[in-house]
Design an enzyme around this catalytic site. Sequence first.
Site, PDB file in Angstrom:
ATOM      1  N   TYR A  78      55.609  18.825  50.719  1.00 53.55           N
ATOM      2  CA  TYR A  78      54.684  18.645  49.589  1.00 53.55           C
ATOM      3  C   TYR A  78      53.261  18.410  50.100  1.00 53.55           C
ATOM      4  CZ  TYR A  78      52.769  17.501  45.100  1.00 53.55           C
ATOM      5  OH  TYR A  78      52.006  17.545  43.960  1.00 53.55           O
ATOM      6  N   PHE A 130      31.782  39.726  37.101  1.00 50.12           N
ATOM      7  CA  PHE A 130      33.190  40.069  37.179  1.00 50.12           C
ATOM      8  C   PHE A 130      33.876  39.321  36.032  1.00 50.12           C
ATOM      9  CE2 PHE A 130      37.603  39.656  38.442  1.00 50.12           C
ATOM     10  CZ  PHE A 130      37.906  41.000  38.598  1.00 50.12           C
ATOM     11  N   THR A 131      34.918  39.933  35.474  1.00 52.02           N
ATOM     12  CA  THR A 131      35.518  39.434  34.232  1.00 52.02           C
ATOM     13  C   THR A 131      35.874  37.941  34.291  1.00 52.02           C
ATOM     14  OG1 THR A 131      37.625  40.272  35.054  1.00 52.02           O
ATOM     15  CG2 THR A 131      36.415  41.695  33.545  1.00 52.02           C
ATOM     16  N   ASP A 221      31.615  35.463  46.286  1.00 50.11           N
ATOM     17  CA  ASP A 221      32.898  35.975  45.803  1.00 50.11           C
ATOM     18  C   ASP A 221      33.363  36.957  46.879  1.00 50.11           C
ATOM     19  OD1 ASP A 221      35.003  37.349  44.692  1.00 50.11           O
ATOM     20  OD2 ASP A 221      34.105  37.523  42.712  1.00 50.11           O
ATOM     21  N   LYS A 264      43.643  40.637  47.428  1.00 50.64           N
ATOM     22  CA  LYS A 264      42.951  41.890  47.745  1.00 50.64           C
ATOM     23  C   LYS A 264      42.912  42.087  49.266  1.00 50.64           C
ATOM     24  CE  LYS A 264      41.740  41.372  43.272  1.00 50.64           C
ATOM     25  NZ  LYS A 264      40.879  40.388  42.665  1.00 50.64           N
ATOM     26  N   ARG A 388      37.285  50.385  32.945  1.00 46.32           N
ATOM     27  CA  ARG A 388      36.224  49.456  33.309  1.00 46.32           C
ATOM     28  C   ARG A 388      34.976  49.904  32.564  1.00 46.32           C
ATOM     29  NH1 ARG A 388      38.389  45.038  34.009  1.00 46.32           N
ATOM     30  NH2 ARG A 388      39.047  44.311  36.023  1.00 46.32           N
ATOM     31  N   PHE A 455      40.734  43.097  27.610  1.00 42.47           N
ATOM     32  CA  PHE A 455      41.282  44.316  28.231  1.00 42.47           C
ATOM     33  C   PHE A 455      42.715  44.131  28.708  1.00 42.47           C
ATOM     34  CE2 PHE A 455      40.929  42.768  32.583  1.00 42.47           C
ATOM     35  CZ  PHE A 455      39.960  41.784  32.450  1.00 42.47           C
TER      36      PHE A 455
HETATM   37  C1  LIG Z   1      40.382  39.834  41.520  1.00 42.16           C
HETATM   38  C2  LIG Z   1      39.027  39.279  41.548  1.00 42.16           C
HETATM   39  C3  LIG Z   1      38.771  37.968  41.144  1.00 42.16           C
HETATM   40  C4  LIG Z   1      39.831  37.064  40.533  1.00 42.16           C
HETATM   41  O1  LIG Z   1      40.894  36.863  41.379  1.00 42.16           O
HETATM   42  P1  LIG Z   1      42.419  36.678  40.877  1.00 42.16           P
HETATM   43  O2  LIG Z   1      43.183  36.454  42.120  1.00 42.16           O
HETATM   44  O3  LIG Z   1      42.795  37.940  40.157  1.00 42.16           O
HETATM   45  O4  LIG Z   1      42.447  35.502  39.960  1.00 42.16           O
HETATM   46  C5  LIG Z   1      37.461  37.498  41.256  1.00 42.16           C
HETATM   47  N1  LIG Z   1      36.481  38.284  41.704  1.00 42.16           N
HETATM   48  C6  LIG Z   1      36.680  39.554  42.087  1.00 42.16           C
HETATM   49  C7  LIG Z   1      35.554  40.376  42.579  1.00 42.16           C
HETATM   50  C8  LIG Z   1      37.957  40.100  42.018  1.00 42.16           C
HETATM   51  O5  LIG Z   1      38.156  41.376  42.366  1.00 42.16           O
END
Ligand SMILES: *Cc1c(COP(=O)(O)O)cnc(C)c1O
Length: 465
Positions: A78, A130-131, A221, A264, A388, A455
């Site tokens: 933990y 970004f969303t 980011d 990613k 997009r 979306f």
């Molecule tokens: C995917 C992504 C996020 C959010 O990450 P999640 O792991 O999907 O929550 C933030 N910024 C960018 C540029 C992304 O591609």
Amino acid sequence: MTHHNTSNEVWAEPFKIKMVELLKVTSREDREKAIKEAGYNTFLLKSEDVYIDLLTDSGVGAMSDRQWAGMMMGDEAYAGSANFYRLEATVKQYYSYQYTVPTHQGRGAENILSQILIKDGDYVPGNMYFTTTRLHQELAGGKFVDVIIDEAHDPASTHPFKGNVDIAKLDKLVAEVGAEKIPYVCIATAVNMAGGQPISLGNLKELRVWADKHDIMIVHDMTRVAENAYFIQQREDGYREKSIAEIVHEICSLTDAATMSSKKDAMVNIGGFLAMNSEALYEKACNLVVVYEGLHTYGGMAGRDMEALAIGITESLQDAHIRARVGQVEYLGNRLIDRGVPIVRPIGGHAVFLDARAILPHIPQSQYPAQALASALYVDGGVRVMERGAVSAGRNKETGEEFMPKLELVRLTLPRRVYTQAHMDVVVESVCRVMENADKIKGLKFAYEPEYLRFFRGKFEEIDA
Ligand SMILES: *Cc1c(COP(=O)(O)O)cnc(C)c1O
């Protein structure tokens, strides 16, 4: 160290395939039925009904045998898992950040960071939105301001660094609202919404000077930092002989904190983290992570997942890996260009973006041409892609009006280490067939519109002309 990275040089994947996943073959009738049931939203399709899945590159990469071996080394304590300390050391070594707070994925890190740094009425400039990032800024009381260069909004511009910040736009914002209303500038590397376009190190250095002058932080980011580094190596003076790992380290060193979706670049199926250099900020993040994610040494991740992530980070920074990764994206993009398909130029690092306005000129943006094009691509060949454009952009929080972004795109996103060149050829043929029959594609209207990030779960109906 020598680098074999000339764009037109023959390249191939620096791996071979050890295990495969069989795919189901569906008929056009099956797919017509499936997309209708999904409300013309590719997010609502069942994965098993998809042949080639280019919805996203998030969490869908193929892990290496080493990463799978790492999964067996999970220390599922933990508190104080050995895998956490390995992850923290890896982040420090390769990304330069002193402190790491694991989160369940990128948006978990965005939530914590936004809550700590943003006050009601603040402004958060960024190189395109970004969303999930913008939503967390808004939920924390902030207002996103786009400060990316104008070229980023022009799908035809071939500017080599469309992810660059326009410093004049930042100066204007400071003149309007005052530096004290700007907690940080949010910089994405390989800007997703601009088409996977890079920011240059030259621009980032200028931004550092600007940020120091105004005493404003830079938050990174860093979801696709390795892909950004590849473009710097290829395009920016003075970086040709530098390794991807060296360039990534330099990028990170110019920023103060970072949010990462490890789904990613780092090729794991789930996970993320918040990283920073300030001890005070780290302390605040540790206080909040226990509320939303878990204890600060696991933050929503299993020990085995942190181990696979640490290994994935090191693999993501190998020159041969990133060369093949971006090489495959460029292969797909160049075949589409050869066939006259309008795509965003230059070709980005993780995806090829189709210009839906140019392909479907008969559908006004208020009828979501990119959403309609994404549906048509699925019906034609079972290729799943993502909208997009206006649907993703959503509505203005204050006025309720829909944003109508300049870019109305369909994203063909390549998972890392998953598909072959023959799959790419199948995709090209399908896109060309859909283009030939474009006049038969109908516009869409919402049948159900969710309040947040519409979306993902929105449903649509065709508009009969
Ligand atoms: C995917 C992504 C996020 C959010 O990450 P999640 O792991 O999907 O929550 C933030 N910024 C960018 C540029 C992304 O591609």
